[in-house]
Design an enzyme around this catalytic site. Sequence first.
Site, PDB file in Angstrom:
ATOM      1  N   GLY A   1       0.846  -1.194   0.000  1.00  0.00           N
ATOM      2  CA  GLY A   1       0.000   0.000   0.000  1.00  0.00           C
ATOM      3  C   GLY A   1       0.872   1.231   0.000  1.00  0.00           C
ATOM      4  O   GLY A   1       2.088   1.157   0.280  1.00  0.00           O
TER       5      GLY A   1
ATOM      6  N   GLN B   1       2.989  10.032   1.783  1.00  0.00           N
ATOM      7  CA  GLN B   1       4.286   9.331   1.806  1.00  0.00           C
ATOM      8  C   GLN B   1       5.179   9.721   0.621  1.00  0.00           C
ATOM      9  O   GLN B   1       6.370   9.414   0.624  1.00  0.00           O
ATOM     10  CB  GLN B   1       4.086   7.806   1.827  1.00  0.00           C
ATOM     11  CG  GLN B   1       3.460   7.318   3.126  1.00  0.00           C
ATOM     12  CD  GLN B   1       3.295   5.817   3.142  1.00  0.00           C
ATOM     13  OE1 GLN B   1       2.355   5.282   2.569  1.00  0.00           O
ATOM     14  NE2 GLN B   1       4.222   5.119   3.776  1.00  0.00           N
TER      15      GLN B   1
ATOM     16  N   LEU C   1       6.579   1.896   4.973  1.00  0.00           N
ATOM     17  CA  LEU C   1       7.652   2.299   4.063  1.00  0.00           C
ATOM     18  C   LEU C   1       8.284   3.617   4.496  1.00  0.00           C
ATOM     19  O   LEU C   1       9.402   3.926   4.093  1.00  0.00           O
ATOM     20  CB  LEU C   1       7.108   2.400   2.628  1.00  0.00           C
ATOM     21  CG  LEU C   1       6.599   1.063   2.056  1.00  0.00           C
ATOM     22  CD1 LEU C   1       5.970   1.286   0.682  1.00  0.00           C
ATOM     23  CD2 LEU C   1       7.717   0.025   1.964  1.00  0.00           C
TER      24      LEU C   1
HETATM   25  O1  K1U Z   1       1.862   2.519   3.863  1.00  0.00           O
HETATM   26  C1  K1U Z   1       2.912   1.887   3.928  1.00  0.00           C
HETATM   27  O2  K1U Z   1       3.847   2.304   4.592  1.00  0.00           O
HETATM   28  C2  K1U Z   1       3.035   0.594   3.189  1.00  0.00           C
HETATM   29  C3  K1U Z   1       3.029  -0.611   4.115  1.00  0.00           C
HETATM   30  C4  K1U Z   1       1.588  -1.087   4.277  1.00  0.00           C
HETATM   31  C5  K1U Z   1       1.291  -2.094   5.333  1.00  0.00           C
HETATM   32  C6  K1U Z   1       2.178  -3.080   5.710  1.00  0.00           C
HETATM   33  C7  K1U Z   1       1.836  -4.002   6.688  1.00  0.00           C
HETATM   34  C8  K1U Z   1       0.605  -3.965   7.263  1.00  0.00           C
HETATM   35  C9  K1U Z   1      -0.263  -2.980   6.913  1.00  0.00           C
HETATM   36  C10 K1U Z   1       0.072  -2.052   5.940  1.00  0.00           C
HETATM   37  C11 K1U Z   1       3.903  -1.684   3.499  1.00  0.00           C
HETATM   38  O3  K1U Z   1       3.616  -2.159   2.449  1.00  0.00           O
HETATM   39  S1  K1U Z   1       5.297  -2.191   4.374  1.00  0.00           S
HETATM   40  C12 K1U Z   1       5.967  -3.529   3.371  1.00  0.00           C
HETATM   41  C13 K1U Z   1       5.204  -4.797   3.507  1.00  0.00           C
HETATM   42  O4  K1U Z   1       4.487  -4.999   4.452  1.00  0.00           O
HETATM   43  C14 K1U Z   1       5.338  -5.849   2.453  1.00  0.00           C
HETATM   44  C15 K1U Z   1       6.223  -5.729   1.432  1.00  0.00           C
HETATM   45  C16 K1U Z   1       6.317  -6.733   0.471  1.00  0.00           C
HETATM   46  C17 K1U Z   1       5.528  -7.840   0.532  1.00  0.00           C
HETATM   47  C18 K1U Z   1       4.637  -7.971   1.585  1.00  0.00           C
HETATM   48  C19 K1U Z   1       4.536  -6.980   2.544  1.00  0.00           C
HETATM   49 ZN    ZN Z   2       2.885   3.357   6.279  1.00  0.00          ZN
END
Ligand code: K1U
Ligand code: ZN
Length: 166
Positions: free
Chosen positions: A46, A51, A92
């Site tokens: 997401g 961001q 992120l």
């Molecule tokens: O908004 C953001 O910072 C993105 C974030 C979203 C999120 C992660 C975990 C739980 C809820 C929301 C991320 O995408 S962090 C990266 C991540 O979780 C991931 C990356 C690659 C594959 C699977 C997960």
């Molecule tokens: Zn986030």
Amino acid sequence: MAILEIVKYPDKRLREPCANITKFDARLANLASDMAETMYAAPGIGLAAPQIGVNERLIVVDISKKGTELIVFVNPVIESMEETTESEEGCLSIPDYRDIILRQNRITVRAQDLHGNFFEKSAEGLFAICIQHEVDHLNGILFVDHLSRLKKDLFKKWAKKNLLED
Ligand code: K1U
Ligand code: ZN
């Protein structure tokens, strides 16, 4: 299309409530497209407009493993939530930090698409959690804000060492 720089904690731009989007034009479509490319490149599931330094109510989400189920939400509003669940999250904007917080396992969200048409979606599990995480970003809230006082203090120490001393 472009991969944009992701704003990192403790940047103040992550703390500002975002404005509603009223113009459904080519600029908006390009912004959503750049956000999707940035999310896939990170990689993430997401991304919210603040961001990438844009103070507008726009999020992109794709929890599929193949990156084939992109959903763009303009002006998303979570209308109902139920069933508290533990959620292990990362962000992120806070690279290399993960922690467990409480979220709701089932939600319904109302939003507009890139043409301004309203739609409603029911979501559960990771999809629901990701939407809550991204909508929080639009309100200047980070997942670490949901930690207990003790865990928040530990996070702040971690951040001081790992994010501020670069
Ligand atoms: O908004 C953001 O910072 C993105 C974030 C979203 C999120 C992660 C975990 C739980 C809820 C929301 C991320 O995408 S962090 C990266 C991540 O979780 C991931 C990356 C690659 C594959 C699977 C997960
Ligand atoms: Zn986030």
